[in-house]
Design an enzyme around this catalytic site. Structure first.
Site, PDB file in Angstrom:
ATOM      1  N   VAL A  67      -3.394 -40.764  28.667  1.00  0.00           N
ATOM      2  CA  VAL A  67      -3.670 -40.306  30.362  1.00  0.00           C
ATOM      3  C   VAL A  67      -4.760 -40.941  30.407  1.00  0.00           C
ATOM      4  O   VAL A  67      -5.437 -40.700  32.256  1.00  0.00           O
ATOM      5  CB  VAL A  67      -4.938 -39.010  29.700  1.00  0.00           C
ATOM      6  CG1 VAL A  67      -3.361 -37.690  29.426  1.00  0.00           C
ATOM      7  CG2 VAL A  67      -6.314 -38.785  28.738  1.00  0.00           C
ATOM      8  N   ASN A  93      -8.265 -31.908  29.439  1.00  0.00           N
ATOM      9  CA  ASN A  93      -8.438 -31.608  27.751  1.00  0.00           C
ATOM     10  C   ASN A  93      -8.492 -32.348  26.940  1.00  0.00           C
ATOM     11  O   ASN A  93      -9.589 -32.173  26.271  1.00  0.00           O
ATOM     12  CB  ASN A  93      -7.788 -30.470  27.591  1.00  0.00           C
ATOM     13  CG  ASN A  93      -7.819 -29.628  26.474  1.00  0.00           C
ATOM     14  OD1 ASN A  93      -9.452 -29.636  25.555  1.00  0.00           O
ATOM     15  ND2 ASN A  93      -6.682 -30.299  25.245  1.00  0.00           N
ATOM     16  N   SER A 145     -17.564 -30.117  27.080  1.00  0.00           N
ATOM     17  CA  SER A 145     -18.637 -30.470  25.685  1.00  0.00           C
ATOM     18  C   SER A 145     -19.644 -29.597  26.261  1.00  0.00           C
ATOM     19  O   SER A 145     -20.573 -30.103  27.170  1.00  0.00           O
ATOM     20  CB  SER A 145     -18.279 -31.749  25.298  1.00  0.00           C
ATOM     21  OG  SER A 145     -19.180 -31.151  24.013  1.00  0.00           O
ATOM     22  N   TYR A 158     -19.677 -40.629  24.191  1.00  0.00           N
ATOM     23  CA  TYR A 158     -19.164 -38.716  23.991  1.00  0.00           C
ATOM     24  C   TYR A 158     -20.045 -37.916  25.153  1.00  0.00           C
ATOM     25  O   TYR A 158     -19.670 -37.059  26.194  1.00  0.00           O
ATOM     26  CB  TYR A 158     -18.601 -38.291  23.174  1.00  0.00           C
ATOM     27  CG  TYR A 158     -18.101 -36.811  22.879  1.00  0.00           C
ATOM     28  CD1 TYR A 158     -16.621 -37.031  23.071  1.00  0.00           C
ATOM     29  CD2 TYR A 158     -18.650 -35.620  22.870  1.00  0.00           C
ATOM     30  CE1 TYR A 158     -15.778 -35.971  22.639  1.00  0.00           C
ATOM     31  CE2 TYR A 158     -18.758 -34.235  22.487  1.00  0.00           C
ATOM     32  CZ  TYR A 158     -16.562 -34.478  22.653  1.00  0.00           C
ATOM     33  OH  TYR A 158     -15.604 -32.780  22.641  1.00  0.00           O
ATOM     34  N   ALA A 160     -22.517 -38.893  27.443  1.00  0.00           N
ATOM     35  CA  ALA A 160     -22.199 -39.086  28.769  1.00  0.00           C
ATOM     36  C   ALA A 160     -20.953 -39.076  29.209  1.00  0.00           C
ATOM     37  O   ALA A 160     -21.346 -38.215  30.965  1.00  0.00           O
ATOM     38  CB  ALA A 160     -22.818 -40.871  28.490  1.00  0.00           C
ATOM     39  N   SER A 161     -19.884 -39.640  28.668  1.00  0.00           N
ATOM     40  CA  SER A 161     -18.346 -38.712  29.788  1.00  0.00           C
ATOM     41  C   SER A 161     -18.774 -37.645  29.873  1.00  0.00           C
ATOM     42  O   SER A 161     -17.659 -37.365  30.309  1.00  0.00           O
ATOM     43  CB  SER A 161     -17.568 -38.990  28.546  1.00  0.00           C
ATOM     44  OG  SER A 161     -16.834 -39.220  27.533  1.00  0.00           O
ATOM     45  N   LYS A 162     -19.352 -36.547  28.653  1.00  0.00           N
ATOM     46  CA  LYS A 162     -18.505 -35.425  29.139  1.00  0.00           C
ATOM     47  C   LYS A 162     -19.580 -34.872  30.334  1.00  0.00           C
ATOM     48  O   LYS A 162     -19.498 -33.723  30.929  1.00  0.00           O
ATOM     49  CB  LYS A 162     -19.301 -34.612  27.782  1.00  0.00           C
ATOM     50  CG  LYS A 162     -18.258 -34.540  26.574  1.00  0.00           C
ATOM     51  CD  LYS A 162     -16.837 -33.879  27.034  1.00  0.00           C
ATOM     52  CE  LYS A 162     -15.848 -34.245  26.043  1.00  0.00           C
ATOM     53  NZ  LYS A 162     -14.219 -33.733  27.112  1.00  0.00           N
TER      54      LYS A 162
HETATM   55  N1  NAD Z   1     -14.004 -29.160  18.702  1.00  0.00           N
HETATM   56  C1  NAD Z   1     -14.620 -29.388  19.116  1.00  0.00           C
HETATM   57  O1  NAD Z   1     -15.758 -28.795  18.707  1.00  0.00           O
HETATM   58  C2  NAD Z   1     -15.188 -29.485  20.671  1.00  0.00           C
HETATM   59  C3  NAD Z   1     -16.392 -29.211  21.480  1.00  0.00           C
HETATM   60  C4  NAD Z   1     -16.377 -29.184  22.461  1.00  0.00           C
HETATM   61  C5  NAD Z   1     -15.851 -30.411  23.656  1.00  0.00           C
HETATM   62  N2  NAD Z   1     -14.157 -30.160  23.140  1.00  0.00           N
HETATM   63  C6  NAD Z   1     -12.770 -30.782  23.362  1.00  0.00           C
HETATM   64  O2  NAD Z   1     -12.129 -29.702  23.456  1.00  0.00           O
HETATM   65  C7  NAD Z   1     -10.786 -31.165  24.335  1.00  0.00           C
HETATM   66  C8  NAD Z   1     -10.050 -30.850  23.289  1.00  0.00           C
HETATM   67  O3  NAD Z   1     -10.500 -31.253  22.023  1.00  0.00           O
HETATM   68  P1  NAD Z   1     -10.006 -30.706  20.584  1.00  0.00           P
HETATM   69  O4  NAD Z   1     -10.888 -30.151  19.905  1.00  0.00           O
HETATM   70  O5  NAD Z   1      -9.246 -29.639  21.044  1.00  0.00           O
HETATM   71  O6  NAD Z   1      -9.310 -32.143  19.975  1.00  0.00           O
HETATM   72  P2  NAD Z   1      -7.674 -32.769  19.454  1.00  0.00           P
HETATM   73  O7  NAD Z   1      -7.891 -33.013  18.524  1.00  0.00           O
HETATM   74  O8  NAD Z   1      -7.204 -31.067  18.312  1.00  0.00           O
HETATM   75  O9  NAD Z   1      -7.433 -32.303  20.254  1.00  0.00           O
HETATM   76  C9  NAD Z   1      -7.620 -33.528  21.196  1.00  0.00           C
HETATM   77  C10 NAD Z   1      -5.882 -33.685  22.192  1.00  0.00           C
HETATM   78  O10 NAD Z   1      -6.069 -34.888  23.059  1.00  0.00           O
HETATM   79  C11 NAD Z   1      -5.325 -35.479  23.194  1.00  0.00           C
HETATM   80  N3  NAD Z   1      -5.646 -36.730  23.513  1.00  0.00           N
HETATM   81  C12 NAD Z   1      -6.525 -37.520  22.778  1.00  0.00           C
HETATM   82  N4  NAD Z   1      -6.492 -39.219  23.516  1.00  0.00           N
HETATM   83  C13 NAD Z   1      -5.498 -39.000  24.981  1.00  0.00           C
HETATM   84  C14 NAD Z   1      -4.755 -40.171  25.301  1.00  0.00           C
HETATM   85  N5  NAD Z   1      -5.368 -41.545  25.306  1.00  0.00           N
HETATM   86  N6  NAD Z   1      -3.901 -39.597  25.867  1.00  0.00           N
HETATM   87  C15 NAD Z   1      -3.188 -38.406  25.914  1.00  0.00           C
HETATM   88  N7  NAD Z   1      -4.207 -37.293  25.333  1.00  0.00           N
HETATM   89  C16 NAD Z   1      -4.806 -37.796  24.295  1.00  0.00           C
HETATM   90  C17 NAD Z   1      -4.698 -35.895  21.875  1.00  0.00           C
HETATM   91  O11 NAD Z   1      -3.113 -35.944  21.619  1.00  0.00           O
HETATM   92  C18 NAD Z   1      -4.872 -33.754  21.647  1.00  0.00           C
HETATM   93  O12 NAD Z   1      -4.042 -32.875  21.954  1.00  0.00           O
HETATM   94  C19 NAD Z   1     -11.576 -31.920  24.561  1.00  0.00           C
HETATM   95  O13 NAD Z   1     -11.995 -32.378  25.503  1.00  0.00           O
HETATM   96  C20 NAD Z   1     -12.969 -32.569  22.905  1.00  0.00           C
HETATM   97  O14 NAD Z   1     -13.907 -33.414  24.228  1.00  0.00           O
HETATM   98  C21 NAD Z   1     -14.153 -30.021  21.357  1.00  0.00           C
END
Ligand code: NAD
Length: 257
Positions: A67, A93, A145, A158, A160-162
């Site tokens: 992405v 996401n 996040s 992380y 800063a990006s969020k």
């Molecule tokens: N798990 C947590 O506690 C948490 C908390 C707050 C926010 N988030 C955010 O939620 C979102 C989903 O995370 P998750 O926890 O389900 O994690 P996860 O690691 O299970 O899923 C991450 C997804 O992002 C995709 N991805 C990563 N880099 C990519 C790239 N370069 N190109 C295309 N796809 C890519 C992966 O293939 C995967 O499908 C993220 O943005 C994460 O920062 C997670």
């Protein structure tokens, strides 16, 4: 026959759909009748999600890629039009952690983190907005996040990006309202592969994930399905008077402090 399904005949792109919250959101949207273009890095896992959706007569296409690549985002939008003739919304996401203290972090990892977490959302919005403007009730959910508001050890890129995503979502809502609604969600600790990867940046990784759940007011980690339900609400017409808003969904973690 399917009139109870509120996303029937609507098309959405979901990034990061091969795992965690994106996967749960894809399954939920498919149950509600949506037509989906799914993005992720892992072809096999992405195809598994598609197979699961097809087995319940849902409609989805997986397209593997990165992405942070401009042309890949263009292609996702083209696929939505090719397969379904329209685009009604996005769930941005995909995300990575980019762990490391400021002094230790390689500049490349800083740039990669912004590439995946932030540039990707700008790119996808850029190509998707002209298509979404043609639709009567387009809606976008940006997954940021609580890291946008709260610090975590060794997570400067992380966090800063969020924070950048929260600002980008609000800006986009202002620019493209009233036609397109754009909201941001800020999850707390959710049980996905990402939170386990994040634990290594804490002084005691073994306890970090357990503590993250216990330290919320509701004393548990979130599930990917908890997040999928809020995302569905914000995409659906049930939230038709909500835009430019930022929702924490964190079991009370921010309130507890
Ligand atoms: N798990 C947590 O506690 C948490 C908390 C707050 C926010 N988030 C955010 O939620 C979102 C989903 O995370 P998750 O926890 O389900 O994690 P996860 O690691 O299970 O899923 C991450 C997804 O992002 C995709 N991805 C990563 N880099 C990519 C790239 N370069 N190109 C295309 N796809 C890519 C992966 O293939 C995967 O499908 C993220 O943005 C994460 O920062 C997670």
């Amino acid at each position: 026959m399917h009139m109870d399904k509120s996303l029937i005949n609507k098309t959405y792109i979901i990034t990061g759909a091969s795992s965690g919250m994106g996967r749960a959101t894809a399954l939920k949207f498919a149950q509600e009748g949506a037509q989906l273009i799914l993005s992720g890095r892992d072809e096999a896992k992405g195809q598994q999600v598609v197979n699961e959706i097809h087995s319940t007569n849902g409609s989805a296409v997986f397209y593997q890629g990165d992405v942070s690549d401009l042309d890949y985002n263009k292609k996702l939008v083209e696929l939505a039009i090719q397969h379904y003739g329209q685009l009604d919304g996005l769930v941005t996401n995909a995300g990575i952690l980019g762990l490391g203290s400021i002094t230790e972090l390689e500049p490349k990892l800083w740039h990669d983190t912004f590439g995946v977490n932030v540039n990707s959302v700008f790119y996808l919005l850029k190509f998707a907005i002209p298509e979404m403007l043609k639709r009567p009730s387009a809606s976008v959910v940006v997954n940021a996040s609580i890291a946008a508001f709260k610090t975590f050890p060794n997570h400067p890129a992380y966090c800063a990006s969020k924070a950048a995503l929260v600002a980008l979502a609000k800006q986009a809502a202002v620019e493209y309202g009233p036609t397109i609604r754009i909201n941001c969600i800020c999850p707390g600790p959710v049980d996905t592969p990402l939170i386990h990867a994040s634990a290594v940046a804490f002084p005691d990784p073994a306890k970090a994930v357990e503590d993250a759940g216990k330290n919320t007011l509701l004393q548990r980690l979130g599930t990917p399905e908890d997040i999928a339900k809020l995302t569905f609400f914000l995409i659906s017409e049930d939230s038709s008077w909500i835009t430019g808003s930022v929702y924490t969904i964190d079991g009370g973690a921010i309130a507890k402090g």
